[in-house]
Scaffold this motif. Sequence first.
Motif, PDB file in Angstrom:
ATOM      1  N   ARG A 162       0.853  -1.162   0.000  1.00  0.00           N
ATOM      2  CA  ARG A 162       0.000   0.000   0.000  1.00  0.00           C
ATOM      3  C   ARG A 162       0.904   1.230   0.000  1.00  0.00           C
ATOM      4  O   ARG A 162       2.084   1.155   0.348  1.00  0.00           O
ATOM      5  N   PRO A 163       0.411   2.395  -0.391  1.00  0.00           N
ATOM      6  CA  PRO A 163       1.304   3.547  -0.553  1.00  0.00           C
ATOM      7  C   PRO A 163       2.143   3.845   0.685  1.00  0.00           C
ATOM      8  O   PRO A 163       1.628   3.992   1.796  1.00  0.00           O
ATOM      9  N   VAL A 164       3.441   3.913   0.495  1.00  0.00           N
ATOM     10  CA  VAL A 164       4.390   4.260   1.539  1.00  0.00           C
ATOM     11  C   VAL A 164       5.642   4.795   0.858  1.00  0.00           C
ATOM     12  O   VAL A 164       6.104   4.239  -0.141  1.00  0.00           O
ATOM     13  N   ALA A 165       6.160   5.902   1.352  1.00  0.00           N
ATOM     14  CA  ALA A 165       7.414   6.475   0.855  1.00  0.00           C
ATOM     15  C   ALA A 165       7.422   6.627  -0.664  1.00  0.00           C
ATOM     16  O   ALA A 165       8.364   6.249  -1.343  1.00  0.00           O
ATOM     17  N   ARG A 166       6.331   7.163  -1.213  1.00  0.00           N
ATOM     18  CA  ARG A 166       6.219   7.519  -2.636  1.00  0.00           C
ATOM     19  C   ARG A 166       6.141   6.309  -3.559  1.00  0.00           C
ATOM     20  O   ARG A 166       6.446   6.410  -4.742  1.00  0.00           O
ATOM     21  N   ASP A 317       0.800  12.898 -12.841  1.00  0.00           N
ATOM     22  CA  ASP A 317      -0.154  13.417 -11.859  1.00  0.00           C
ATOM     23  C   ASP A 317      -0.632  12.233 -11.034  1.00  0.00           C
ATOM     24  O   ASP A 317      -1.392  11.397 -11.526  1.00  0.00           O
ATOM     25  N   PRO A 318      -0.199  12.109  -9.776  1.00  0.00           N
ATOM     26  CA  PRO A 318      -0.492  10.888  -9.019  1.00  0.00           C
ATOM     27  C   PRO A 318      -1.950  10.801  -8.588  1.00  0.00           C
ATOM     28  O   PRO A 318      -2.639  11.815  -8.440  1.00  0.00           O
ATOM     29  N   ALA A 319      -2.399   9.580  -8.372  1.00  0.00           N
ATOM     30  CA  ALA A 319      -3.776   9.348  -7.941  1.00  0.00           C
ATOM     31  C   ALA A 319      -3.992   9.863  -6.523  1.00  0.00           C
ATOM     32  O   ALA A 319      -3.060   9.932  -5.705  1.00  0.00           O
ATOM     33  N   TYR A 320      -5.213  10.216  -6.237  1.00  0.00           N
ATOM     34  CA  TYR A 320      -5.608  10.708  -4.913  1.00  0.00           C
ATOM     35  C   TYR A 320      -5.268   9.668  -3.846  1.00  0.00           C
ATOM     36  O   TYR A 320      -5.550   8.485  -4.006  1.00  0.00           O
ATOM     37  N   GLN A 321      -4.611  10.106  -2.787  1.00  0.00           N
ATOM     38  CA  GLN A 321      -4.207   9.287  -1.640  1.00  0.00           C
ATOM     39  C   GLN A 321      -3.180   8.219  -2.004  1.00  0.00           C
ATOM     40  O   GLN A 321      -2.992   7.265  -1.267  1.00  0.00           O
ATOM     41  N   SER A 322      -2.488   8.405  -3.127  1.00  0.00           N
ATOM     42  CA  SER A 322      -1.459   7.427  -3.504  1.00  0.00           C
ATOM     43  C   SER A 322      -0.147   7.658  -2.784  1.00  0.00           C
ATOM     44  O   SER A 322       0.706   6.765  -2.749  1.00  0.00           O
ATOM     45  N   GLY A 323       0.054   8.858  -2.229  1.00  0.00           N
ATOM     46  CA  GLY A 323       1.306   9.159  -1.548  1.00  0.00           C
ATOM     47  C   GLY A 323       2.500   9.245  -2.464  1.00  0.00           C
ATOM     48  O   GLY A 323       3.640   9.265  -2.003  1.00  0.00           O
ATOM     49  N   ALA A 324       2.267   9.305  -3.773  1.00  0.00           N
ATOM     50  CA  ALA A 324       3.380   9.285  -4.729  1.00  0.00           C
ATOM     51  C   ALA A 324       3.765  10.662  -5.224  1.00  0.00           C
ATOM     52  O   ALA A 324       4.681  10.791  -6.028  1.00  0.00           O
ATOM     53  N   GLY A 326       5.081  14.586  -5.667  1.00  0.00           N
ATOM     54  CA  GLY A 326       6.226  15.383  -5.292  1.00  0.00           C
ATOM     55  C   GLY A 326       7.518  14.605  -5.172  1.00  0.00           C
ATOM     56  O   GLY A 326       8.218  14.709  -4.173  1.00  0.00           O
ATOM     57  N   MET A 327       7.862  13.835  -6.211  1.00  0.00           N
ATOM     58  CA  MET A 327       9.091  13.044  -6.147  1.00  0.00           C
ATOM     59  C   MET A 327       9.745  13.007  -7.515  1.00  0.00           C
ATOM     60  O   MET A 327       9.069  13.022  -8.547  1.00  0.00           O
ATOM     61  N   GLU A 328      11.069  12.928  -7.493  1.00  0.00           N
ATOM     62  CA  GLU A 328      11.860  13.015  -8.713  1.00  0.00           C
ATOM     63  C   GLU A 328      12.527  11.689  -9.049  1.00  0.00           C
ATOM     64  O   GLU A 328      12.982  10.960  -8.165  1.00  0.00           O
ATOM     65  N   TYR A 329      12.576  11.416 -10.353  1.00  0.00           N
ATOM     66  CA  TYR A 329      13.293  10.267 -10.903  1.00  0.00           C
ATOM     67  C   TYR A 329      13.865  10.718 -12.242  1.00  0.00           C
ATOM     68  O   TYR A 329      13.372  11.684 -12.834  1.00  0.00           O
ATOM     69  N   PRO A 330      14.872  10.064 -12.768  1.00  0.00           N
ATOM     70  CA  PRO A 330      15.460  10.519 -14.033  1.00  0.00           C
ATOM     71  C   PRO A 330      14.443  10.545 -15.170  1.00  0.00           C
ATOM     72  O   PRO A 330      13.760   9.553 -15.430  1.00  0.00           O
ATOM     73  N   THR A 331      14.311  11.670 -15.809  1.00  0.00           N
ATOM     74  CA  THR A 331      13.425  11.968 -16.946  1.00  0.00           C
ATOM     75  C   THR A 331      11.943  11.805 -16.610  1.00  0.00           C
ATOM     76  O   THR A 331      11.100  11.903 -17.510  1.00  0.00           O
ATOM     77  N   LEU A 332      11.603  11.578 -15.359  1.00  0.00           N
ATOM     78  CA  LEU A 332      10.213  11.398 -14.942  1.00  0.00           C
ATOM     79  C   LEU A 332      10.066  11.954 -13.537  1.00  0.00           C
ATOM     80  O   LEU A 332      10.952  11.768 -12.689  1.00  0.00           O
ATOM     81  N   PHE A 333       8.940  12.623 -13.276  1.00  0.00           N
ATOM     82  CA  PHE A 333       8.699  13.079 -11.913  1.00  0.00           C
ATOM     83  C   PHE A 333       7.205  13.090 -11.640  1.00  0.00           C
ATOM     84  O   PHE A 333       6.374  13.119 -12.567  1.00  0.00           O
ATOM     85  N   THR A 334       6.854  13.051 -10.376  1.00  0.00           N
ATOM     86  CA  THR A 334       5.451  13.164  -9.978  1.00  0.00           C
ATOM     87  C   THR A 334       5.197  14.570  -9.468  1.00  0.00           C
ATOM     88  O   THR A 334       5.985  15.117  -8.698  1.00  0.00           O
ATOM     89  N   ALA A 335       4.095  15.133  -9.891  1.00  0.00           N
ATOM     90  CA  ALA A 335       3.683  16.458  -9.439  1.00  0.00           C
ATOM     91  C   ALA A 335       2.675  16.274  -8.295  1.00  0.00           C
ATOM     92  O   ALA A 335       2.860  15.418  -7.438  1.00  0.00           O
ATOM     93  N   GLY A 336       1.622  17.050  -8.292  1.00  0.00           N
ATOM     94  CA  GLY A 336       0.613  16.957  -7.248  1.00  0.00           C
ATOM     95  C   GLY A 336      -0.282  18.175  -7.304  1.00  0.00           C
ATOM     96  O   GLY A 336       0.199  19.305  -7.357  1.00  0.00           O
ATOM     97  N   GLU A 355       9.955  19.528  -8.706  1.00  0.00           N
ATOM     98  CA  GLU A 355      10.329  18.167  -9.115  1.00  0.00           C
ATOM     99  C   GLU A 355      10.957  18.147 -10.505  1.00  0.00           C
ATOM    100  O   GLU A 355      11.873  17.362 -10.756  1.00  0.00           O
ATOM    101  N   ALA A 356      10.489  19.010 -11.403  1.00  0.00           N
ATOM    102  CA  ALA A 356      11.184  19.123 -12.693  1.00  0.00           C
ATOM    103  C   ALA A 356      12.602  19.631 -12.476  1.00  0.00           C
ATOM    104  O   ALA A 356      13.549  19.214 -13.156  1.00  0.00           O
TER     105      ALA A 356
END
Length: 638
Positions: A162-166, A317-324, A326-336, A355-356
């Motif tokens: 379940r969602p934890v630590a992005r 754009d992460p799903a509601y209550q996903s906890g994902a 505001g996080m960065e990864y190479p060439t991909l990031f999650t907003a919010g 995050e960009a």
Amino acid sequence: MRHLTPALLLVASITSYAAAQPLSPRNASYTIAAKLDAAARTITGSEVIAWRNVTTRAAIDLQLHLYWNAWKHDRTTFMRERALGRAGSPESTAAGDRSRIDITSLRLTAPTRTDLTGSMHVIAPDDGNPDDETVVAVPLAEPVPPGAAATIELSWTAHVPRPVARTGVIGNYFFMAQWFPKLGVFQDEGWNCHQFHAATEFFSDYGVYDVSLTVPQGWIVGATGVERARQDNDGRTTTHRYYQEDVHDFAWTASPDYIERHARFEHPTLPPVDMRLLLQPEHSHQAERHFDATRTTLKYYGEWFGAYPYSHITIVDPAYQSGAGGMEYPTLFTAGTRWLAPSRVTTPEGVTVHEAGHQFWYGMVGNNEFEDAWMDEGFNTFATARAIAQVYDPNYLALRYFGGFIPWVVKDLVVRRETDGNRLSGYRHDAKSDAQSTPTYQYFPATGGSITYNKTALWLNTMERWLGWPVLQRTMSTHFARWKFKHPRPRDFFDVTTEVVGKDLSWFFDQVYRSSNVFDYGIQEFTSTRDRDHYRTTVVVRRFGEALFPVDLLVTFKNGEQVIEHWDGRDRWKLYTYERPSQAITAQVDPNRILLLDVNITNNSRTLEPRGPTAATKWSMKWMIWLQDCLLSWAFFV
């Protein structure tokens, strides 16, 4: 596309990128094949790691991260630190909602073929916790000498939490981060392979990632890199092959609910970038806001620090209550964002720019986030606030009600870069919690963010106001150019600063980096009394904090005269006296707000002109308007 084994994929990857000019050392490349069972919430994977020893010492073992074991139970180091920091727990402690990752086989296929599965064992290099299984070591029968290479094949299974630590799953939304066994970084001192800590992120080497992901048919996949192939399989699954050179991590997401949008960044002097946005359906009206914020980042970070080198970027754009979010990864990031996102409020712009921006300070300049997280999080917090100020000022405070659903924009309260953007309030509260030079994973979990993000942004902004933006911009762009696709350490940035500024600033870094002392200058005494035909004015300016910085004193007289004093700020206090025909009315320390690290600006000034009636009138009128608005709102329901 015919099915390729990991070994064949590795050969194909090496062939495809051998002719390209590498941006990075590419000494840790991964070819991964993974299958998601969405119903069972499991991943079955195999991978081949092509690793090269780029140090001056021989490697006598291998060390790998198994990050998802951080949430197997409450005895792991991550969970103990999370409880210490009062950051809460995963939404569920049921066994089915926990996670784990298990290596089922591990062997060397080069330079010699050796099965190492039986010799693999758990270690806890940071704290000796016997219940932590986030790092494993594998002794080697023959050391890998400097300059030599090794090929490692392994198979593994994982249970998606379940969602934890992005990372994790909620509904049919999967976001997979730190999801595969990953080598630590081998350095001249040995393996740098920390356990998973609650308040730190990650560190890994650059390479080429060639990843085949099998997911349910009809699901949209987003991942690091670009999709090179797609094949429908029996059993209602589809295999998506993603490929990316010169990155140090790989993350991906899959869901049948995404709305996909595309746009392009173009600039007269920077390379174009294709932008792909995976958006939640309820946020479809915000697509352009996500694109605009990403363009803002690529433009200003590119002009200030250096060009984004990849031809593509994916915004999730992460799903509601996903906890994902505001996080960065190479060439991909999650907003919010939120469903209700009023204009002139930087949601989603703030998190999108930040995050960009990590594509620069994290993606390209690969410092050790376990030990020196401030070198990307702090740099990026500073740069985020500066970029937002170029485009989105003024933006206003928004209060949210009914569980955060309903926003109320307070247009009397403008969000300021120097305070809100740099997160001054958090730093002020936690300023003494740790010296920044403490390895990040050893920060107190509840307050580490204030030292990592807030303090760094404040001292960088202080440098900008003190030395001037052209000097700081040259410093940061020189550091970026020199250390992109490498692993800089704090001393490297300090050395670049000395080189560019042209003088030794170690006295400043001794305080902001190597110390937890705080800056606090203020007016202790201020009088201006008549003495025959003139006024005698005395001002005592005091250093209330332990840290030292040169500050100015501005004294203003009733006739409009102003006097500016330059104080080195080293003594505990200094007395200034004036004989003037006019009475003094105000005295202010640091009138231009150079020292943004000052933890108490309320003592920075004094006035001899009563201001109470003005303040009382102002605030009573605001409260009356607020009461009127409340009565009108309640009247609606009567």
